[in-house]
Motif scaffolding. Structure first.
Motif, mmCIF file in Angstrom:
data_model
loop_
_atom_site.group_PDB
_atom_site.id
_atom_site.type_symbol
_atom_site.label_atom_id
_atom_site.label_comp_id
_atom_site.label_asym_id
_atom_site.label_seq_id
_atom_site.Cartn_x
_atom_site.Cartn_y
_atom_site.Cartn_z
ATOM 1 N N LEU A 54 49.334 26.514 40.805
ATOM 2 C CA LEU A 54 50.239 27.622 41.182
ATOM 3 C C LEU A 54 50.062 28.927 40.778
ATOM 4 C CD1 LEU A 54 53.617 25.345 41.412
ATOM 5 C CD2 LEU A 54 52.343 26.039 43.275
ATOM 6 N N SER A 55 49.815 29.915 41.639
ATOM 7 C CA SER A 55 49.526 31.031 40.899
ATOM 8 C C SER A 55 50.205 31.977 41.888
ATOM 9 C CB SER A 55 48.157 31.337 40.798
ATOM 10 O OG SER A 55 48.011 32.447 40.160
ATOM 11 N N ARG A 56 49.938 33.447 41.533
ATOM 12 C CA ARG A 56 50.457 34.397 42.835
ATOM 13 C C ARG A 56 49.463 35.651 42.711
ATOM 14 N NH1 ARG A 56 55.814 35.920 39.372
ATOM 15 N NH2 ARG A 56 54.540 35.834 37.527
ATOM 16 N N THR A 57 49.495 35.921 43.867
ATOM 17 C CA THR A 57 48.435 37.118 44.246
ATOM 18 C C THR A 57 49.130 38.248 44.816
ATOM 19 O OG1 THR A 57 48.291 36.122 46.646
ATOM 20 C CG2 THR A 57 46.768 35.142 44.632
ATOM 21 N N LYS A 58 48.443 39.352 45.137
ATOM 22 C CA LYS A 58 49.018 40.412 45.944
ATOM 23 C C LYS A 58 48.125 40.995 46.793
ATOM 24 C CE LYS A 58 50.805 45.192 45.284
ATOM 25 N NZ LYS A 58 51.314 46.020 44.210
ATOM 26 N N GLY A 59 48.507 41.107 48.240
ATOM 27 C CA GLY A 59 47.698 41.784 49.260
ATOM 28 C C GLY A 59 46.709 40.871 49.755
ATOM 29 N N LYS A 60 45.547 41.537 50.454
ATOM 30 C CA LYS A 60 44.532 40.480 50.924
ATOM 31 C C LYS A 60 43.518 40.401 49.920
ATOM 32 C CE LYS A 60 45.168 42.012 55.848
ATOM 33 N NZ LYS A 60 45.816 40.852 56.100
ATOM 34 N N GLY A 61 42.647 39.428 50.066
ATOM 35 C CA GLY A 61 41.706 39.071 49.242
ATOM 36 C C GLY A 61 41.087 37.645 49.487
ATOM 37 N N LYS A 62 40.640 36.937 48.213
ATOM 38 C CA LYS A 62 40.095 35.818 48.784
ATOM 39 C C LYS A 62 40.123 34.898 47.384
ATOM 40 C CE LYS A 62 35.970 36.154 50.368
ATOM 41 N NZ LYS A 62 34.425 36.377 50.512
ATOM 42 N N VAL A 63 40.190 33.467 47.502
ATOM 43 C CA VAL A 63 40.043 32.628 46.460
ATOM 44 C C VAL A 63 38.935 31.745 46.472
ATOM 45 C CG1 VAL A 63 41.515 30.770 45.495
ATOM 46 C CG2 VAL A 63 42.612 32.329 46.388
ATOM 47 N N LEU A 64 38.114 31.641 45.331
ATOM 48 C CA LEU A 64 37.034 30.933 45.135
ATOM 49 C C LEU A 64 37.003 30.037 43.920
ATOM 50 C CD1 LEU A 64 36.014 34.348 45.249
ATOM 51 C CD2 LEU A 64 34.002 33.171 46.102
ATOM 52 N N ILE A 65 36.456 28.684 44.380
ATOM 53 C CA ILE A 65 36.480 27.555 43.689
ATOM 54 C C ILE A 65 34.867 27.156 43.156
ATOM 55 C CG2 ILE A 65 37.165 25.128 43.275
ATOM 56 C CD1 ILE A 65 39.272 25.624 45.567
ATOM 57 N N TYR A 66 34.763 27.108 42.064
ATOM 58 C CA TYR A 66 33.483 26.699 41.317
ATOM 59 C C TYR A 66 33.430 25.364 40.705
ATOM 60 C CZ TYR A 66 32.249 31.686 42.433
ATOM 61 O OH TYR A 66 32.363 32.953 42.869
ATOM 62 N N LEU A 67 32.509 24.454 40.906
ATOM 63 C CA LEU A 67 32.540 23.410 40.037
ATOM 64 C C LEU A 67 31.254 23.302 39.067
ATOM 65 C CD1 LEU A 67 33.760 20.623 42.889
ATOM 66 C CD2 LEU A 67 35.097 22.037 41.514
ATOM 67 N N ASN A 68 31.491 23.102 37.938
ATOM 68 C CA ASN A 68 30.290 23.030 36.784
ATOM 69 C C ASN A 68 29.461 24.308 37.156
ATOM 70 O OD1 ASN A 68 31.263 20.863 35.562
ATOM 71 N ND2 ASN A 68 29.944 19.520 36.724
ATOM 72 N N GLY A 69 30.238 25.415 37.462
ATOM 73 C CA GLY A 69 29.647 26.767 37.680
ATOM 74 C C GLY A 69 28.854 26.955 38.955
ATOM 75 N N TYR A 70 28.922 25.934 40.021
ATOM 76 C CA TYR A 70 28.346 26.107 41.230
ATOM 77 C C TYR A 70 29.509 26.408 42.392
ATOM 78 C CZ TYR A 70 24.018 24.336 39.171
ATOM 79 O OH TYR A 70 22.950 23.839 38.445
ATOM 80 N N TYR A 71 29.225 27.228 43.308
ATOM 81 C CA TYR A 71 29.900 27.529 44.195
ATOM 82 C C TYR A 71 30.590 26.200 45.085
ATOM 83 C CZ TYR A 71 31.923 29.115 49.123
ATOM 84 O OH TYR A 71 32.371 29.301 49.949
ATOM 85 N N TYR A 72 31.765 26.258 45.344
ATOM 86 C CA TYR A 72 32.240 25.004 45.903
ATOM 87 C C TYR A 72 33.012 25.260 47.392
ATOM 88 C CZ TYR A 72 34.851 20.422 46.894
ATOM 89 O OH TYR A 72 35.330 19.204 47.340
ATOM 90 N N TRP A 73 33.951 26.278 47.173
ATOM 91 C CA TRP A 73 34.841 26.295 48.539
ATOM 92 C C TRP A 73 35.489 27.785 48.065
ATOM 93 C CZ3 TRP A 73 40.423 26.541 48.709
ATOM 94 C CH2 TRP A 73 40.975 26.370 50.126
ATOM 95 N N GLU A 74 35.894 28.393 49.484
ATOM 96 C CA GLU A 74 36.825 29.515 49.174
ATOM 97 C C GLU A 74 37.836 29.730 50.303
ATOM 98 O OE1 GLU A 74 34.448 33.060 51.807
ATOM 99 O OE2 GLU A 74 33.411 32.274 49.781
ATOM 100 N N LYS A 75 38.605 30.482 49.998
ATOM 101 C CA LYS A 75 39.860 30.632 51.164
ATOM 102 C C LYS A 75 40.107 32.026 50.981
ATOM 103 C CE LYS A 75 44.798 29.543 51.644
ATOM 104 N NZ LYS A 75 45.812 28.643 51.198
ATOM 105 N N GLU A 76 40.407 32.684 52.601
ATOM 106 C CA GLU A 76 40.979 34.026 52.603
ATOM 107 C C GLU A 76 42.586 33.986 52.196
ATOM 108 O OE1 GLU A 76 39.173 36.532 53.266
ATOM 109 O OE2 GLU A 76 37.339 35.653 53.519
ATOM 110 N N LEU A 77 42.908 35.246 51.810
ATOM 111 C CA LEU A 77 44.406 35.362 51.381
ATOM 112 C C LEU A 77 44.981 36.154 52.532
ATOM 113 C CD1 LEU A 77 44.079 36.183 47.485
ATOM 114 C CD2 LEU A 77 45.032 34.046 48.778
#
Length: 345
Positions: free
Chosen positions: A322-345
């Protein structure tokens, strides 16, 4: 031959005057005798004060000053009254009593015991509090005064230090109750101790205080804690941390455990209150793996890029944040340093 005549009226008058004078003397003697008796009674008697609703020690001190004695006749368990409070007395308030008279009282507390000055005093078989005279501990050191009090059956109570030009540092200036007062054994005696004159105080190095740990507290909570420790609040810096609750202290200077002087200011870093924040909730399952997986979640929005989560998990586990964001943007998830998944805000 002529017979002499007896002057009967004159003799009767003298007898009458003698009787009147004798009666008047008896009346005056009785009047002055009653006046003398009343004066004698008034000189040796006094009016009993009202001890009810007083604590036992206060009642004993007042009685001692008036030349009376207090005897605990009974202890009653009363949940609606404070311990050691006088409930009843005999004789009643306003009654005449001679000096040295015992005033029998009923006090609240646990049955079979009464307390005096914060110390438990066990009554005798007749449930009487043993009384004694307080020793004179003035002009003694604190240790000497405490030893003398304990030897005489009393306890050391509150100790207060004050500046005194004439009494040496560490010596007793005064005591409460005063010396020779009648007090129940086991009671506490408070002392006023000299900390020397102003010159001695000036030569004494200032006291050091260990800075408390304020991390995680709100500013008002920290302010109260510092005031109790003779410290003060310094500069407050706000830091943007959307994932933390606003107003929480996240940093301090000096740090906890360091020494500080009396009145020194402690600076804070607190979480800034940010308007128009949206809640971010993520929940996803990790792929199966034989090695631990380090999950790193990065948010890039109007507040900038920041890491909101970085923890190690086992393969197959479910991750929730659970976290908080402001305005438009993007969430990125990395596993062991490698890109795994992302989501638009």
């Amino acid at each position: 031959m002529t017979a002499k005549r007896v002057k009967t009226p004159n003799l009767f008058l003298r007898i009458l005057l003698t009787v009147i004078a004798f009666g008047l003397g008896v009346v005056l003697s009785g009047f002055f005798g009653l006046m003398l008796l009343q004066y004698s009674v008034n000189a040796t008697s006094l009016s009993v004060p009202d001890f009810r609703n007083q604590d036992l020690v206060s009642a004993v001190n007042l009685a001692s000053k008036m030349g009376l004695q207090v005897e605990v006749a009974r202890v009653e368990s009363r949940s609606d009254r404070m311990a050691n409070q006088v409930l009843e007395q005999d004789p009643l308030p306003g009654a005449d009593a001679k000096r040295g008279r015992k005033i029998r009282v009923v006090v609240s507390g646990q049955t079979g015991q009464a307390q005096a000055g914060g110390a438990v005093v066990a009554p005798t078989e007749a449930q009487e509090v043993k009384m004694s005279r307080v020793p004179d501990v003035r002009d003694l050191s604190l240790n000497e005064a405490q030893n003398l009090l304990e030897t005489n059956g009393y306890q050391l109570g509150r100790v207060v230090e004050v500046t005194h030009e004439d009494v040496l540092k560490g010596m007793v200036i005064s005591q409460d109750p005063p010396a020779e007062s009648t007090l129940p054994l086991g009671s506490q005696v408070s002392l006023l101790i000299s900390k020397g004159g102003t010159a001695a105080i000036a030569a004494t190095p200032p006291a050091k205080i260990l800075v408390p740990d304020l991390i995680g507290l709100k500013v008002e909570e920290a302010r109260r804690l510092l005031a109790e420790m003779d410290l003060s609040v310094g500069q407050i810096e706000e830091v943007a941390m959307p994932e933390r609750n606003p107003g929480i202290i996240i940093g301090q200077m000096p740090e906890s455990g360091q020494e500080a002087s009396v009145g020194q200011a402690i600076n804070f870093q607190v979480v800034q209150a940010i308007q128009d924040l949206q809640d971010l909730s993520l929940r996803f399952a990790l792929p199966d793996a034989r090695v631990p997986i380090t999950v790193r979640i990065v948010v890039n929005d109007e507040l900038g890029e920041r890491v909101v989560y970085e923890e190690q998990h086992q393969g197959g586990e479910t991750v929730e944040i659970l976290s908080r964001t402001k305005g438009k943007g993007k969430v990125l998830i990395y596993l062991n340093g490698y890109y795994y998944w992302e989501k638009e805000l």
